[in-house]
Structure formats: structure tokens, C-alpha cells
Design a protein around this motif. Structure first.
Motif, PDB file in Angstrom:
ATOM      1  N   ILE A  70       3.780  -0.024  -6.587  1.00  0.00           N
ATOM      2  CA  ILE A  70       3.134  -0.430  -5.343  1.00  0.00           C
ATOM      3  C   ILE A  70       1.870  -1.205  -5.686  1.00  0.00           C
ATOM      4  O   ILE A  70       1.025  -0.730  -6.444  1.00  0.00           O
ATOM      5  CB  ILE A  70       2.778   0.794  -4.475  1.00  0.00           C
ATOM      6  CG1 ILE A  70       4.015   1.678  -4.274  1.00  0.00           C
ATOM      7  CG2 ILE A  70       2.204   0.351  -3.139  1.00  0.00           C
ATOM      8  CD1 ILE A  70       5.171   1.004  -3.606  1.00  0.00           C
ATOM      9  N   CYS A  78       0.586   2.846   2.449  1.00  0.00           N
ATOM     10  CA  CYS A  78       1.871   3.555   2.426  1.00  0.00           C
ATOM     11  C   CYS A  78       2.287   4.002   3.824  1.00  0.00           C
ATOM     12  O   CYS A  78       3.467   3.914   4.192  1.00  0.00           O
ATOM     13  CB  CYS A  78       1.780   4.763   1.495  1.00  0.00           C
ATOM     14  SG  CYS A  78       1.569   4.332  -0.255  1.00  0.00           S
ATOM     15  N   TRP A 153       1.970  10.603  -0.899  1.00  0.00           N
ATOM     16  CA  TRP A 153       2.577   9.330  -1.265  1.00  0.00           C
ATOM     17  C   TRP A 153       2.625   9.158  -2.783  1.00  0.00           C
ATOM     18  O   TRP A 153       1.737   9.618  -3.504  1.00  0.00           O
ATOM     19  CB  TRP A 153       1.810   8.176  -0.626  1.00  0.00           C
ATOM     20  CG  TRP A 153       1.713   8.288   0.865  1.00  0.00           C
ATOM     21  CD1 TRP A 153       0.593   8.532   1.604  1.00  0.00           C
ATOM     22  CD2 TRP A 153       2.787   8.188   1.804  1.00  0.00           C
ATOM     23  NE1 TRP A 153       0.890   8.586   2.940  1.00  0.00           N
ATOM     24  CE2 TRP A 153       2.239   8.374   3.100  1.00  0.00           C
ATOM     25  CE3 TRP A 153       4.158   7.963   1.693  1.00  0.00           C
ATOM     26  CZ2 TRP A 153       3.005   8.337   4.253  1.00  0.00           C
ATOM     27  CZ3 TRP A 153       4.932   7.923   2.846  1.00  0.00           C
ATOM     28  CH2 TRP A 153       4.354   8.106   4.103  1.00  0.00           C
ATOM     29  N   PHE A 155       2.966   6.206  -5.666  1.00  0.00           N
ATOM     30  CA  PHE A 155       2.793   4.766  -5.805  1.00  0.00           C
ATOM     31  C   PHE A 155       3.769   4.119  -6.786  1.00  0.00           C
ATOM     32  O   PHE A 155       3.679   2.923  -7.045  1.00  0.00           O
ATOM     33  CB  PHE A 155       1.353   4.460  -6.214  1.00  0.00           C
ATOM     34  CG  PHE A 155       0.336   4.983  -5.237  1.00  0.00           C
ATOM     35  CD1 PHE A 155       0.390   4.628  -3.897  1.00  0.00           C
ATOM     36  CD2 PHE A 155      -0.657   5.854  -5.657  1.00  0.00           C
ATOM     37  CE1 PHE A 155      -0.538   5.115  -2.988  1.00  0.00           C
ATOM     38  CE2 PHE A 155      -1.593   6.351  -4.755  1.00  0.00           C
ATOM     39  CZ  PHE A 155      -1.529   5.981  -3.411  1.00  0.00           C
ATOM     40  N   CYS A 160       6.489   4.064  -1.182  1.00  0.00           N
ATOM     41  CA  CYS A 160       5.626   5.201  -1.571  1.00  0.00           C
ATOM     42  C   CYS A 160       6.319   6.541  -1.378  1.00  0.00           C
ATOM     43  O   CYS A 160       5.665   7.575  -1.195  1.00  0.00           O
ATOM     44  CB  CYS A 160       4.322   5.193  -0.777  1.00  0.00           C
ATOM     45  SG  CYS A 160       3.419   3.640  -0.796  1.00  0.00           S
TER      46      CYS A 160
END
Length: 284
Positions: A70, A78, A153, A155, A160
Motif C-alpha cells: 500500500i 484504508c 488494517w 499495509f 489493507c
């Protein structure tokens, strides 16, 4: 499927999809007659949502496939990504389901329903607004401000990872969403298409009341072609999920990512499919 290959596939289809969408929007903008016809409203709404997916949602997934992570490591990002993509996907499905029902009104009840103002509102505008309200509110409550859990979340995962309500109370909330927002619309789309053909044959053979196909075949063709896009890319993952939930927990589990990935081809192919349902635009 390799992440780089996914990125390349999305990029290859994204550019022509955006260009075709712009061409269709110009066509609607310049032709007030086409734009004002109620039968075209639902397609225009779907194309606008589709365009938003192409230019603002799809790039987030493409960035993940390209970088393998991400690019904005932020909880707010997210939340936005999950809410936005989930809303676009399920809203498109909900609107397609309603379009499948609405086509019956335009073809079989154009004189009794679609020309009376209050009936027109009840059968045309209000259902579209209800689709927006239901999907956006559901996703806002369970993704943005979940009252039953706290989102965590990751990454290094697409979107996410999943919102926390997916696993709360043995997954009852995601089960409700799956049935109401995915299975039911797909069932409506399938049933409405089959029923449309059945009604036409029934009226023609049994009651000798043939529908004026010269007038309505375009609407029927549009429904069949556009709904086929949604069914083709939603049904594989949906049927696999139903089988996993009922009789075989490991069914197609290794292909899960691919089945999710192919849903991205709906916004990529929808503009091209819609273009082919407007022969007058192709002639230009």
C-alpha cells in the motif's frame, strides 16, 4: 496470477475504457433527446459510477499490484479504499438488478406506468435513490464507523485487508451482506432476464400479443448484453463462495484471489459493451 501481470492487464484495458467512456459521455451531452429518455438514465448512472471506478478506484489497486504494498500507509486511506471500492462494486450490482426489473416496465407497461408522473417516480427514480442510500449507508456504518468492532488494517494486503465486521459474531454480518448485496441482486438479474424472454414468448404464442420488437429490441439487447458482463464476472466468485459456505470449505480456495481480481474487468469492459448497444453512436 502474478501481480505484475495483473497490473499490466488492468493498464491495457483501463486506457481504452476511459476513452470510450468519454466518447459516450460526449454523446449524451450533445444529444438532449437521448439524454432525456428515462430508459437511458440507468445506463448513464452506471457509466458514471463505472468511470469513477476507472479513474479513482482502479488506480489504487493497480498501485498495489505494481508496488506489492500500500503506497499510503494510513488507516484513513484504508478505510476510504474499502468503503469506496465496496460501495462502487455493490452499488453497480444493485443498480444492474433494478435495471433488469425496470426493463419490464419499459417494454410491457410503458403506457400504464412509465407515462404517469407519480408512477414514474415510484418505478424509476426512487428505486435508484434507494440503491444509493442502502449501499452507501451500509458500508459507512460497517466500514467507516463500525459499532461492533475496531478495524485493523494490513499495509501489505490488497485494500489493507478486510474490515473487522467480516469476522465478528462468526461472520454473521458479512453473511448478511453477501446474501442481500450480492446473491440477491445476481438472482434478480438472472431471473429478470429469463422472465423477459419467457414473457415475450408467452404473449406472442399464447395471447398473440407480440411485443413491438422493432421498438423494444434495443432495450432488450442492452439488458441482455450489459447484464451478461455483471453475471460473467460476479457469478464465479459468488458460486464458489456459496459452495465453500455450504458443502466444501476448500472449494477453489487457491483461486480466490483470481476470482476477486476478475471483478475489476466489469468497469474495464462495461463502456465497450455499452458502446455496442448504441449503433447510432458507432456510425458516427
Amino acid at each position: 496470477m502474478d501481480s505484475t501481470l495483473k497490473f499490466m492487464l488492468l493498464l491495457i484495458f483501463q486506457i481504452p475504457a476511459i476513452l470510450v467512456s468519454i466518447i459516450i459521455f460526449i454523446y449524451f451531452a450533445l444529444d438532449s433527446t437521448v439524454r432525456s429518455k428515462p430508459k437511458n438514465h440507468i445506463w448513464l448512472v452506471l457509466l458514471i459510477l463505472n468511470f469513477l471506478a476507472l479513474v479513482s478506484d482502479l488506480p489504487m489497486s493497480m498501485s498495489y499490484y505494481y508496488q506489492g504494498k500500500i503506497w499510503v500507509k494510513n488507516d484513513g486511506y484504508c478505510v476510504w479504499w474499502n468503503w469506496y471500492e465496496s460501495s462502487l462494486n455493490t452499488l453497480g450490482l444493485c443498480l444492474m438488478a433494478w435495471a433488469s426489473i425496470e426493463r419490464h416496465f419499459f417494454i410491457f407497461h410503458s403506457q400504464t406506468i412509465m407515462r404517469v408522473r407519480w408512477k414514474m417516480w415510484m418505478a424509476h427514480y426512487i428505486p435508484i435513490l434507494l440503491c444509493f442510500a442502502w449501499i452507501l449507508i451500509w458500508n459507512f456504518v460497517f466500514i467507516v464507523v463500525p459499532p461492533i468492532c475496531d478495524n485493523i488494517w494490513y499495509f501489505d494486503q490488497l485494500m489493507c485487508g478486510a474490515p473487522c465486521y467480516y469476522t465478528v459474531d462468526n461472520g454473521i454480518y458479512i453473511m448478511i451482506e453477501f446474501i442481500v448485496n450480492i446473491v440477491c441482486p445476481l438472482g434478480v438479474i438472472t431471473f429478470a432476464n429469463i422472465l423477459l424472454i419467457t414473457r415475450v414468448i408467452y404473449q406472442k404464442i399464447i395471447h398473440h400479443q407480440a411485443v413491438n420488437w422493432r421498438r423494444h429490441r434495443k432495450m432488450t439487447f442492452q439488458l441482455w448484453l450489459i447484464s451478461s458482463v455483471y453475471l460473467a464476472f460476479w457469478l464465479p466468485n459468488t458460486l464458489a463462495a456459496i459452495i465453500r459456505l455450504t458443502i466444501m470449505p476448500t472449494f477453489f480456495i487457491d483461486q480466490y484471489d483470481t476470482l476477486i481480481f476478475i471483478i475489476y474487468f466489469i468497469p474495464l469492459l462495461l463502456p465497450i459493451v455499452c458502446l455496442n448497444t448504441y449503433p447510432e453512436l458507432l456510425k458516427k
